[in-house]
Design a protein around this motif. Structure first.
Motif, PDB file in Angstrom:
ATOM      1  N   THR A  70       0.841  -1.191   0.000  1.00  0.00           N
ATOM      2  CA  THR A  70       0.000   0.000   0.000  1.00  0.00           C
ATOM      3  C   THR A  70       0.880   1.246   0.000  1.00  0.00           C
ATOM      4  O   THR A  70       1.925   1.285   0.655  1.00  0.00           O
ATOM      5  N   VAL A  71       0.453   2.221  -0.759  1.00  0.00           N
ATOM      6  CA  VAL A  71       1.142   3.507  -0.824  1.00  0.00           C
ATOM      7  C   VAL A  71       0.051   4.559  -0.713  1.00  0.00           C
ATOM      8  O   VAL A  71      -0.580   4.924  -1.704  1.00  0.00           O
ATOM      9  N   GLU A  72      -0.184   5.037   0.479  1.00  0.00           N
ATOM     10  CA  GLU A  72      -1.307   5.949   0.720  1.00  0.00           C
ATOM     11  C   GLU A  72      -0.866   7.121   1.575  1.00  0.00           C
ATOM     12  O   GLU A  72       0.084   7.015   2.360  1.00  0.00           O
ATOM     13  N   GLN A  73      -1.599   8.223   1.411  1.00  0.00           N
ATOM     14  CA  GLN A  73      -1.339   9.396   2.247  1.00  0.00           C
ATOM     15  C   GLN A  73      -2.616  10.225   2.346  1.00  0.00           C
ATOM     16  O   GLN A  73      -3.323  10.405   1.363  1.00  0.00           O
ATOM     17  N   ALA A  74      -2.878  10.719   3.532  1.00  0.00           N
ATOM     18  CA  ALA A  74      -4.078  11.532   3.778  1.00  0.00           C
ATOM     19  C   ALA A  74      -3.679  12.981   3.968  1.00  0.00           C
ATOM     20  O   ALA A  74      -3.756  13.535   5.072  1.00  0.00           O
ATOM     21  N   GLY A  75      -3.204  13.616   2.911  1.00  0.00           N
ATOM     22  CA  GLY A  75      -2.799  15.008   2.985  1.00  0.00           C
ATOM     23  C   GLY A  75      -3.952  15.957   2.745  1.00  0.00           C
ATOM     24  O   GLY A  75      -5.115  15.563   2.642  1.00  0.00           O
ATOM     25  N   SER A  76      -3.637  17.227   2.624  1.00  0.00           N
ATOM     26  CA  SER A  76      -4.660  18.261   2.479  1.00  0.00           C
ATOM     27  C   SER A  76      -5.043  18.530   1.037  1.00  0.00           C
ATOM     28  O   SER A  76      -6.052  19.177   0.762  1.00  0.00           O
ATOM     29  N   ARG A  77      -4.254  18.059   0.072  1.00  0.00           N
ATOM     30  CA  ARG A  77      -4.499  18.348  -1.343  1.00  0.00           C
ATOM     31  C   ARG A  77      -4.712  17.055  -2.107  1.00  0.00           C
ATOM     32  O   ARG A  77      -3.868  16.154  -2.080  1.00  0.00           O
ATOM     33  N   THR A  78      -5.841  16.963  -2.792  1.00  0.00           N
ATOM     34  CA  THR A  78      -6.131  15.768  -3.573  1.00  0.00           C
ATOM     35  C   THR A  78      -5.232  15.720  -4.813  1.00  0.00           C
ATOM     36  O   THR A  78      -5.126  16.700  -5.549  1.00  0.00           O
ATOM     37  N   VAL A  79      -4.580  14.610  -5.005  1.00  0.00           N
ATOM     38  CA  VAL A  79      -3.759  14.391  -6.189  1.00  0.00           C
ATOM     39  C   VAL A  79      -4.540  13.483  -7.136  1.00  0.00           C
ATOM     40  O   VAL A  79      -5.010  12.416  -6.736  1.00  0.00           O
ATOM     41  N   ASP A  80      -4.706  13.928  -8.379  1.00  0.00           N
ATOM     42  CA  ASP A  80      -5.464  13.119  -9.320  1.00  0.00           C
ATOM     43  C   ASP A  80      -4.795  13.111 -10.686  1.00  0.00           C
ATOM     44  O   ASP A  80      -3.651  13.554 -10.838  1.00  0.00           O
ATOM     45  N   ARG A  81      -5.522  12.628 -11.679  1.00  0.00           N
ATOM     46  CA  ARG A  81      -4.950  12.391 -12.991  1.00  0.00           C
ATOM     47  C   ARG A  81      -4.300  13.627 -13.627  1.00  0.00           C
ATOM     48  O   ARG A  81      -3.198  13.516 -14.188  1.00  0.00           O
ATOM     49  N   PRO A  82      -4.904  14.802 -13.579  1.00  0.00           N
ATOM     50  CA  PRO A  82      -4.249  15.972 -14.195  1.00  0.00           C
ATOM     51  C   PRO A  82      -2.872  16.282 -13.612  1.00  0.00           C
ATOM     52  O   PRO A  82      -1.965  16.708 -14.338  1.00  0.00           O
ATOM     53  N   ASP A  83      -2.704  16.076 -12.304  1.00  0.00           N
ATOM     54  CA  ASP A  83      -1.388  16.313 -11.690  1.00  0.00           C
ATOM     55  C   ASP A  83      -0.339  15.371 -12.280  1.00  0.00           C
ATOM     56  O   ASP A  83       0.788  15.787 -12.587  1.00  0.00           O
ATOM     57  N   ILE A  84      -0.719  14.116 -12.435  1.00  0.00           N
ATOM     58  CA  ILE A  84       0.220  13.121 -12.955  1.00  0.00           C
ATOM     59  C   ILE A  84       0.517  13.373 -14.429  1.00  0.00           C
ATOM     60  O   ILE A  84       1.673  13.301 -14.869  1.00  0.00           O
ATOM     61  N   GLU A  85      -0.521  13.719 -15.193  1.00  0.00           N
ATOM     62  CA  GLU A  85      -0.311  13.990 -16.617  1.00  0.00           C
ATOM     63  C   GLU A  85       0.572  15.218 -16.821  1.00  0.00           C
ATOM     64  O   GLU A  85       1.365  15.275 -17.769  1.00  0.00           O
ATOM     65  N   THR A  86       0.452  16.197 -15.932  1.00  0.00           N
ATOM     66  CA  THR A  86       1.297  17.386 -16.027  1.00  0.00           C
ATOM     67  C   THR A  86       2.765  17.017 -15.850  1.00  0.00           C
ATOM     68  O   THR A  86       3.637  17.489 -16.594  1.00  0.00           O
ATOM     69  N   ILE A  87       3.055  16.165 -14.873  1.00  0.00           N
ATOM     70  CA  ILE A  87       4.441  15.744 -14.652  1.00  0.00           C
ATOM     71  C   ILE A  87       4.972  15.006 -15.877  1.00  0.00           C
ATOM     72  O   ILE A  87       6.101  15.234 -16.321  1.00  0.00           O
ATOM     73  N   ARG A  88       4.151  14.133 -16.449  1.00  0.00           N
ATOM     74  CA  ARG A  88       4.601  13.388 -17.634  1.00  0.00           C
ATOM     75  C   ARG A  88       4.814  14.325 -18.828  1.00  0.00           C
ATOM     76  O   ARG A  88       5.750  14.141 -19.606  1.00  0.00           O
ATOM     77  N   GLU A  89       3.949  15.320 -18.976  1.00  0.00           N
ATOM     78  CA  GLU A  89       4.130  16.287 -20.056  1.00  0.00           C
ATOM     79  C   GLU A  89       5.403  17.100 -19.854  1.00  0.00           C
ATOM     80  O   GLU A  89       6.132  17.388 -20.810  1.00  0.00           O
ATOM     81  N   MET A  90       5.681  17.464 -18.623  1.00  0.00           N
ATOM     82  CA  MET A  90       6.914  18.195 -18.338  1.00  0.00           C
ATOM     83  C   MET A  90       8.129  17.325 -18.630  1.00  0.00           C
ATOM     84  O   MET A  90       9.139  17.791 -19.166  1.00  0.00           O
ATOM     85  N   SER A  91       8.034  16.040 -18.291  1.00  0.00           N
ATOM     86  CA  SER A  91       9.133  15.116 -18.600  1.00  0.00           C
ATOM     87  C   SER A  91       9.378  15.054 -20.100  1.00  0.00           C
ATOM     88  O   SER A  91      10.524  15.092 -20.556  1.00  0.00           O
ATOM     89  N   ALA A  92       8.293  14.961 -20.875  1.00  0.00           N
ATOM     90  CA  ALA A  92       8.439  14.889 -22.327  1.00  0.00           C
ATOM     91  C   ALA A  92       9.063  16.170 -22.874  1.00  0.00           C
ATOM     92  O   ALA A  92       9.923  16.120 -23.774  1.00  0.00           O
TER      93      ALA A  92
END
Length: 474
Positions: A165-187
């Protein structure tokens, strides 16, 4: 020339001054005493423990060392017995295995290896690296490359399973747009890296990781499926940062980035990316002359690629291993690995390749074949494959500079100095646009190959132009 391992007599660790220095974590005192007992210089000690001589000098003069990672490097480089490690506040590693074939340790748990390190510790270590790199902290700047530094991370890749399990209960929801942004920046950054060299956007990648990615990891709220995708995207960008540091000859920092990338890929359970990172580690080790480590890491990459079911990655790992064999002048082993690479690439399905693997094609494979034959002292074969490598995607500007320099070196080795100068001039023109120590280094190698012909007008002109264009560039 590579230095032999620092040989410290076993009696050193029972020396009262050494024991006192260990108990107080007085690394400077430890270095001074080791120097007195063995006659080793600061440069010699630094080479053994993976630290620059200037940093060793400051530590010897009284600078405190508090980083556990640096202390681990020192313990490894000095080959401390368990009692000395524990006196320094480190865990014992009494049953550390030999690294001759890392892939063979899959599924085994070796006592003393940090196999139970949590994914949160891996994340914290990555965040510390990004922050230290952005702020150019001394401990990051002064760490030098150490081939032994890749042994434990690669072993851990095989011996420590990904967290369930890899979980965290932080204050900011991380979802698909956040991940896609990182991948776009990588590209985007990968495209800039290929067009302008690692030095062009290396600082920007480090800042992005530190300023934009760190908050997602520290304050994000995510469950395991999202977390794995997030960590995989971050591992990809961290690997690119390591590759950029390698390209500008910042080898110690590159090693840290690639190590952190491998740990993040493991936390993500991304075997394909793990294989790519292990291959990058092998590439760097071989480039720096650590052939045995290069072979081990390439084999670990191939084993991981097989596990991931990515045939094209097995081809990459095989040709990377072949280059390491060639650097060690083992023609038979090199030939076997080259054949494996050809067969694997021929049967690979490229329809679902991840974006970070787009560079690996027939032209790239031909270039690696050329480098292998050049290292084996077969310039005619090297020239043939170097010529094939130029049937390439023109967007890979740095790669084209490499391939032109390889072709010119092969021609110079056969005595064709005029053609070598003509092709070398093309390589130099591209290299002048790049911020790449490797590209500049290949042109300098060509300059050295042409030295026996310096009485010829074309050669004189080319050598002068190289000195004018490159100057003292790294």
């Amino acid at each position: 020339m590579l230095l032999d391992p620092l040989r410290i007599p076993a009696a050193t660790w029972s020396d009262p001054a050494v024991r006192d220095a260990l108990s107080r974590r007085d690394v400077g005192g430890l270095f001074r005493r080791i120097g007195q007992l063995t006659g080793a210089s600061q440069t010699r000690i630094g080479a053994a423990v993976g630290l620059e001589q200037g940093y060793v000098s400051r530590v010897t003069a009284g600078r405190k060392v508090t980083s556990i990672e640096v202390l681990e490097r020192i313990a490894d480089g000095c080959r401390m017995p368990d009692e000395a490690r524990m006196a320094l506040g480190l865990a014992p590693q009494s049953s550390r295995p030999c690294h001759r074939d890392m892939a063979s340790t899959q599924g085994q748990r070796q006592s003393g290896l940090p196999v139970n390190r949590s994914w949160r510790e891996d994340v914290r270590a990555a965040i510390q690296l990004w922050e230290g790199d952005v702020n150019r902290r001394d401990v990051v700047r002064q760490i030098a490359f150490s081939s032994a530094g890749y042994t434990l991370p690669a072993l851990r890749w095989f011996t420590a399973p990904p967290p369930r399990t890899v979980e965290q209960a932080g204050s900011r929801t991380v979802d698909r747009p956040d991940i896609e942004t990182i991948r776009e920046m990588s590209a985007t950054y990968r495209r800039l890296d290929n067009q302008y060299g690692g030095g062009h956007s290396r600082a920007a990648v480090a800042r992005y990781l530190h300023q934009e990615v760190t908050p997602l990891l520290e304050n994000g709220r995510y469950e395991t499926p999202t977390a794995r995708k997030l960590l995989s995207a971050i591992a990809e960008l961290t690997q690119l940062a390591g590759w950029q540091a390698y390209d500008v000859a910042d080898h110690g920092v590159a090693q840290l980035y690639l190590t952190r990338a491998l740990e993040l890929a493991q936390a993500a359970g991304d075997a394909g990316l793990g294989a790519e990172i292990l291959a990058a580690m092998s590439h760097q080790a071989t480039y720096l002359g650590h052939g045995v480590t290069g072979i081990d890491l390439a084999r670990a990459a191939r084993q991981t690629a097989i596990r991931a079911g990515l045939t094209v990655l097995t081809a990459e790992a095989s040709v990377t291993e072949a280059h390491a064999h060639a650097m060690m002048r083992d023609e038979r082993a090199c030939t076997v690995a080259l054949h494996q690479a050809e067969v694997a690439l021929d049967r690979a399905d490229r329809s679902s390749d991840p974006q970070w693997l787009g560079y690996f094609d027939e032209a790239y494979l031909s270039a690696k074949f050329g480098h292998c034959f050049r290292a084996l002292g077969k310039p005619a074969q090297a020239e043939r494959f170097a010529a094939r490598s130029l049937r390439m995607d023109e967007r890979y500007v740095r790669g084209k500079a490499f391939n032109l320099a390889l072709l010119a070196c092969s021609q110079a080795q056969q005595g064709d100095a005029e053609r070598a100068c003509a092709v070398g001039a093309e390589a130099l023109t591209l290299t002048a646009r790049l911020r790449s120590a490797r590209a500049a280094g290949y042109v300098r190698e060509l300059q050295a190959e042409l030295a026996p012909y310096r009485q010829r007008g074309a050669v004189q002109g080319f050598i002068r132009r190289v000195d004018t264009v490159l100057g003292t560039r790294r």
